[in-house]
Design an enzyme around this catalytic site. Sequence first.
Site, PDB file in Angstrom:
ATOM      1  N   ARG A 118      -8.346  14.679  15.170  1.00  0.00           N
ATOM      2  CA  ARG A 118      -7.869  14.344  13.832  1.00  0.00           C
ATOM      3  C   ARG A 118      -6.872  15.422  13.439  1.00  0.00           C
ATOM      4  O   ARG A 118      -7.010  16.592  13.800  1.00  0.00           O
ATOM      5  CB  ARG A 118      -9.029  14.328  12.837  1.00  0.00           C
ATOM      6  CG  ARG A 118      -8.603  13.941  11.442  1.00  0.00           C
ATOM      7  CD  ARG A 118      -9.760  14.044  10.467  1.00  0.00           C
ATOM      8  NE  ARG A 118      -9.335  13.681   9.118  1.00  0.00           N
ATOM      9  CZ  ARG A 118      -9.994  14.018   8.023  1.00  0.00           C
ATOM     10  NH1 ARG A 118     -11.116  14.714   8.115  1.00  0.00           N
ATOM     11  NH2 ARG A 118      -9.527  13.666   6.846  1.00  0.00           N
ATOM     12  N   HIS A 119      -5.868  15.040  12.664  1.00  0.00           N
ATOM     13  CA  HIS A 119      -4.867  15.998  12.191  1.00  0.00           C
ATOM     14  C   HIS A 119      -5.520  17.161  11.444  1.00  0.00           C
ATOM     15  O   HIS A 119      -6.651  17.062  10.973  1.00  0.00           O
ATOM     16  CB  HIS A 119      -3.858  15.296  11.276  1.00  0.00           C
ATOM     17  CG  HIS A 119      -4.503  14.687  10.056  1.00  0.00           C
ATOM     18  ND1 HIS A 119      -4.863  15.433   8.959  1.00  0.00           N
ATOM     19  CD2 HIS A 119      -4.869  13.420   9.789  1.00  0.00           C
ATOM     20  CE1 HIS A 119      -5.410  14.648   8.043  1.00  0.00           C
ATOM     21  NE2 HIS A 119      -5.432  13.410   8.535  1.00  0.00           N
ATOM     22  N   ASN A 127      -6.816  16.488   1.727  1.00  0.00           N
ATOM     23  CA  ASN A 127      -8.124  16.717   2.359  1.00  0.00           C
ATOM     24  C   ASN A 127      -8.897  17.771   1.587  1.00  0.00           C
ATOM     25  O   ASN A 127     -10.088  17.605   1.307  1.00  0.00           O
ATOM     26  CB  ASN A 127      -7.980  17.203   3.790  1.00  0.00           C
ATOM     27  CG  ASN A 127      -7.464  16.178   4.764  1.00  0.00           C
ATOM     28  OD1 ASN A 127      -6.738  16.530   5.687  1.00  0.00           O
ATOM     29  ND2 ASN A 127      -7.812  14.916   4.612  1.00  0.00           N
ATOM     30  N   GLN A 167      -5.805   9.644   1.520  1.00  0.00           N
ATOM     31  CA  GLN A 167      -4.381   9.723   1.813  1.00  0.00           C
ATOM     32  C   GLN A 167      -3.820   8.381   2.226  1.00  0.00           C
ATOM     33  O   GLN A 167      -2.800   7.944   1.727  1.00  0.00           O
ATOM     34  CB  GLN A 167      -4.133  10.746   2.930  1.00  0.00           C
ATOM     35  CG  GLN A 167      -4.547  12.129   2.508  1.00  0.00           C
ATOM     36  CD  GLN A 167      -4.554  13.095   3.653  1.00  0.00           C
ATOM     37  OE1 GLN A 167      -3.647  13.901   3.764  1.00  0.00           O
ATOM     38  NE2 GLN A 167      -5.555  13.021   4.509  1.00  0.00           N
ATOM     39  N   ARG A 213       1.448  14.314   9.120  1.00  0.00           N
ATOM     40  CA  ARG A 213       0.325  15.238   9.344  1.00  0.00           C
ATOM     41  C   ARG A 213      -0.170  15.179  10.785  1.00  0.00           C
ATOM     42  O   ARG A 213      -0.559  16.204  11.347  1.00  0.00           O
ATOM     43  CB  ARG A 213      -0.793  14.966   8.339  1.00  0.00           C
ATOM     44  CG  ARG A 213      -1.335  13.548   8.304  1.00  0.00           C
ATOM     45  CD  ARG A 213      -2.137  13.319   7.019  1.00  0.00           C
ATOM     46  NE  ARG A 213      -2.737  12.007   6.907  1.00  0.00           N
ATOM     47  CZ  ARG A 213      -2.189  10.977   6.285  1.00  0.00           C
ATOM     48  NH1 ARG A 213      -0.989  11.086   5.744  1.00  0.00           N
ATOM     49  NH2 ARG A 213      -2.823   9.821   6.181  1.00  0.00           N
ATOM     50  N   GLU A 244      -2.759   5.982   9.960  1.00  0.00           N
ATOM     51  CA  GLU A 244      -3.955   5.866   9.131  1.00  0.00           C
ATOM     52  C   GLU A 244      -4.003   4.501   8.447  1.00  0.00           C
ATOM     53  O   GLU A 244      -2.982   3.834   8.275  1.00  0.00           O
ATOM     54  CB  GLU A 244      -3.975   6.997   8.085  1.00  0.00           C
ATOM     55  CG  GLU A 244      -5.206   7.025   7.195  1.00  0.00           C
ATOM     56  CD  GLU A 244      -6.538   7.192   7.938  1.00  0.00           C
ATOM     57  OE1 GLU A 244      -6.897   6.296   8.734  1.00  0.00           O
ATOM     58  OE2 GLU A 244      -7.238   8.187   7.685  1.00  0.00           O
ATOM     59  N   HIS A 271      -6.143   9.997  12.753  1.00  0.00           N
ATOM     60  CA  HIS A 271      -6.638  10.176  11.386  1.00  0.00           C
ATOM     61  C   HIS A 271      -8.129   9.878  11.285  1.00  0.00           C
ATOM     62  O   HIS A 271      -8.704   9.216  12.145  1.00  0.00           O
ATOM     63  CB  HIS A 271      -5.863   9.248  10.456  1.00  0.00           C
ATOM     64  CG  HIS A 271      -4.382   9.421  10.559  1.00  0.00           C
ATOM     65  ND1 HIS A 271      -3.683  10.309   9.769  1.00  0.00           N
ATOM     66  CD2 HIS A 271      -3.461   8.855  11.385  1.00  0.00           C
ATOM     67  CE1 HIS A 271      -2.399  10.267  10.101  1.00  0.00           C
ATOM     68  NE2 HIS A 271      -2.241   9.391  11.081  1.00  0.00           N
TER      69      HIS A 271
END
Length: 194
Positions: free
Chosen positions: A12-13, A19, A25, A62, A86, A143
Amino acid sequence: MTLPRAPFWFLRHGQTDYNAQGLSQGAIDIPLNETGRAQARAAAPLLLGRGIVGIVASPMQRARETAEIVNETLGLPLAFEPDLREVVFGGMEGQPLEPWFGDWIEGRLTPPGAESFADITARAGTALRSILARPGPLLLVSHGAFFRAVRGLLGVSLEGRTANAAPILCAPDGEGWRTAMAAELDEAVAPGAI
């Protein structure tokens, strides 16, 4: 939905300001914050020596930045796949994840203008079937909600959020799949480990 029985790594980023604030997001294209950049730099050495032959990432800012930072260490072919983006959360983007997020996962609620959990799961399955047909193992950088759908496809628990920039091995295991954090795998083979 059957997936190719090919192991892959998922990342995951790194952290974003949303976050850190507990906000959804979705399709909002937010950059990493300084913590997120540091997390990506810290993830890179955990992925060395894992046999990874390439990186496929979401094109969102991201995830792209996370993949590029990790790849400064790995030096692998890097591709971007739009279907790793995402989920679209519609009217809930920029809003706190609670109390609606659990109902979205369970399929009881789809916010106006959003993809349903079934929609993101179908998209994730299509993307994984295509990506996992390539020579691997590959590192997928994407994501949190996307990986929740992947976890459903793998038949592993949907409970708990995916940590930012913490490498996860996804591997066939008997008839099913298993997931394991890189740090857990390293502890299991450390000298003196049982």
